[in-house]
Design a protein around this motif. Structure first.
Motif, PDB file in Angstrom:
ATOM      1  N   MET A   1      56.276   3.954  18.589  1.00 12.82           N
ATOM      2  CA  MET A   1      56.672   5.179  17.843  1.00 12.82           C
ATOM      3  C   MET A   1      55.850   6.565  18.531  1.00 12.82           C
ATOM      4  O   MET A   1      54.664   6.344  18.893  1.00 12.82           O
ATOM      5  N   PRO A   2      56.535   7.725  18.979  1.00 13.51           N
ATOM      6  CA  PRO A   2      55.683   8.702  19.705  1.00 13.51           C
ATOM      7  C   PRO A   2      54.897   9.289  18.569  1.00 13.51           C
ATOM      8  O   PRO A   2      54.924   9.507  17.651  1.00 13.51           O
ATOM      9  N   LEU A   3      53.491   9.552  19.261  1.00 13.15           N
ATOM     10  CA  LEU A   3      52.529   9.960  18.672  1.00 13.15           C
ATOM     11  C   LEU A   3      51.640  11.030  19.335  1.00 13.15           C
ATOM     12  O   LEU A   3      51.215  10.550  20.417  1.00 13.15           O
ATOM     13  N   VAL A   4      51.366  12.105  18.719  1.00 10.88           N
ATOM     14  CA  VAL A   4      50.442  13.042  19.507  1.00 10.88           C
ATOM     15  C   VAL A   4      49.135  13.292  18.554  1.00 10.88           C
ATOM     16  O   VAL A   4      49.415  13.656  17.307  1.00 10.88           O
ATOM     17  N   VAL A   5      47.923  12.978  18.850  1.00 13.74           N
ATOM     18  CA  VAL A   5      46.839  13.040  17.840  1.00 13.74           C
ATOM     19  C   VAL A   5      45.979  14.234  18.675  1.00 13.74           C
ATOM     20  O   VAL A   5      45.655  14.100  19.765  1.00 13.74           O
ATOM     21  N   ILE A   6      45.756  15.296  17.836  1.00  8.68           N
ATOM     22  CA  ILE A   6      45.044  16.545  18.093  1.00  8.68           C
ATOM     23  C   ILE A   6      43.521  16.266  17.570  1.00  8.68           C
ATOM     24  O   ILE A   6      43.623  16.213  16.463  1.00  8.68           O
ATOM     25  N   THR A   7      42.515  16.412  18.513  1.00  6.24           N
ATOM     26  CA  THR A   7      41.299  16.219  18.103  1.00  6.24           C
ATOM     27  C   THR A   7      40.442  17.572  18.175  1.00  6.24           C
ATOM     28  O   THR A   7      40.687  18.161  19.345  1.00  6.24           O
ATOM     29  N   ARG A   8      39.875  18.111  17.233  1.00  3.51           N
ATOM     30  CA  ARG A   8      39.427  19.274  17.490  1.00  3.51           C
ATOM     31  C   ARG A   8      38.187  19.275  18.236  1.00  3.51           C
ATOM     32  O   ARG A   8      37.458  18.098  18.380  1.00  3.51           O
TER      33      ARG A   8
ATOM     34  N   ALA B   1      31.955  10.415  15.446  1.00  4.14           N
ATOM     35  CA  ALA B   1      32.650   9.510  14.418  1.00  4.14           C
ATOM     36  C   ALA B   1      34.154  10.182  14.424  1.00  4.14           C
ATOM     37  O   ALA B   1      34.941   9.114  14.379  1.00  4.14           O
ATOM     38  N   TRP B   2      34.447  11.256  14.425  1.00  2.00           N
ATOM     39  CA  TRP B   2      35.564  11.903  14.238  1.00  2.00           C
ATOM     40  C   TRP B   2      36.513  11.435  15.481  1.00  2.00           C
ATOM     41  O   TRP B   2      37.514  11.148  15.401  1.00  2.00           O
ATOM     42  N   VAL B   3      35.933  11.846  16.803  1.00  2.00           N
ATOM     43  CA  VAL B   3      36.649  11.578  18.135  1.00  2.00           C
ATOM     44  C   VAL B   3      36.982   9.975  18.004  1.00  2.00           C
ATOM     45  O   VAL B   3      37.968   9.675  18.562  1.00  2.00           O
ATOM     46  N   ALA B   4      35.953   9.116  17.617  1.00  2.00           N
ATOM     47  CA  ALA B   4      36.155   7.628  17.642  1.00  2.00           C
ATOM     48  C   ALA B   4      37.462   7.475  16.699  1.00  2.00           C
ATOM     49  O   ALA B   4      38.216   6.354  17.161  1.00  2.00           O
ATOM     50  N   ALA B   5      37.482   8.033  15.557  1.00  2.00           N
ATOM     51  CA  ALA B   5      38.684   7.708  14.619  1.00  2.00           C
ATOM     52  C   ALA B   5      40.085   8.159  15.114  1.00  2.00           C
ATOM     53  O   ALA B   5      40.770   7.513  14.948  1.00  2.00           O
ATOM     54  N   HIS B   6      39.941   9.194  15.849  1.00  2.00           N
ATOM     55  CA  HIS B   6      41.005   9.936  16.390  1.00  2.00           C
ATOM     56  C   HIS B   6      41.552   9.022  17.739  1.00  2.00           C
ATOM     57  O   HIS B   6      43.004   8.714  17.989  1.00  2.00           O
TER      58      HIS B   6
ATOM     59  N   ARG C   1      46.536  11.674  23.238  1.00  2.00           N
ATOM     60  CA  ARG C   1      45.349  12.531  22.527  1.00  2.00           C
ATOM     61  C   ARG C   1      45.163  13.650  23.217  1.00  2.00           C
ATOM     62  O   ARG C   1      44.708  13.797  24.547  1.00  2.00           O
ATOM     63  N   ILE C   2      45.241  14.622  22.559  1.00  2.00           N
ATOM     64  CA  ILE C   2      44.864  15.963  23.116  1.00  2.00           C
ATOM     65  C   ILE C   2      43.407  16.749  22.328  1.00  2.00           C
ATOM     66  O   ILE C   2      43.398  16.637  21.068  1.00  2.00           O
ATOM     67  N   VAL C   3      42.485  16.870  23.153  1.00  2.00           N
ATOM     68  CA  VAL C   3      41.364  17.563  22.550  1.00  2.00           C
ATOM     69  C   VAL C   3      41.560  19.264  22.522  1.00  2.00           C
ATOM     70  O   VAL C   3      41.805  19.800  23.519  1.00  2.00           O
ATOM     71  N   ALA C   4      41.319  19.893  21.245  1.00  2.00           N
ATOM     72  CA  ALA C   4      41.571  21.385  21.210  1.00  2.00           C
ATOM     73  C   ALA C   4      40.258  21.867  21.500  1.00  2.00           C
ATOM     74  O   ALA C   4      39.483  21.728  20.473  1.00  2.00           O
ATOM     75  N   GLU C   5      39.756  21.965  22.676  1.00  2.00           N
ATOM     76  CA  GLU C   5      38.480  22.446  23.209  1.00  2.00           C
ATOM     77  C   GLU C   5      37.875  23.704  22.296  1.00  2.00           C
ATOM     78  O   GLU C   5      36.698  23.551  22.042  1.00  2.00           O
TER      79      GLU C   5
END
Length: 103
Positions: A38-45, A56-61, A73-77
């Motif tokens: 399934m296509p999935l994009v995860v954006i991490t703050r 912990a948030w980064v690990a969960a993402h 997975r994209i990190v929104a710097e």
């Protein structure tokens, strides 16, 4: 001042708790788990905030992104939790990416 309120931290912890129950929620809905291709994009703050467990948030993402074989997975710097408001072009690009994956 809003970011320093205890309720903001509780909301973040609620998000972490919700992410930990995803397998049960998918089963309840009859959805596949893990997500297969399934296509999935995860954006991490990217912004770190005092009192928030960013690691912990980064690990969960990372775990969330690993649920699909077609994930990005994209990190929104420069963004906090509200990426859509903090960095609309990045958010729009994430939407374009997931739409392109569907093809």
């Amino acid at each position: 001042a809003v970011a320093l309120r205890a309720s903001v931290y509780r909301a973040g912890q609620d998000d972490m708790q919700a992410m930990s129950t995803l397998p049960q929620e998918f089963a309840r809905l009859g959805a596949p788990w893990p997500l297969g291709d399934m296509p999935l994009v995860v954006i991490t703050r990217g912004k770190k905030e005092p009192g928030f467990d960013h690691d912990a948030w980064v690990a969960a993402h990372a775990r969330l992104a690993a649920l699909s074989t077609r994930s990005v997975r994209i990190v929104a710097e420069t963004s906090g939790h509200n990426v859509h408001a903090d960095d609309p072009p990045l958010y729009a690009e994430a939407v374009r990416q997931v739409m392109a994956m569907r093809r």
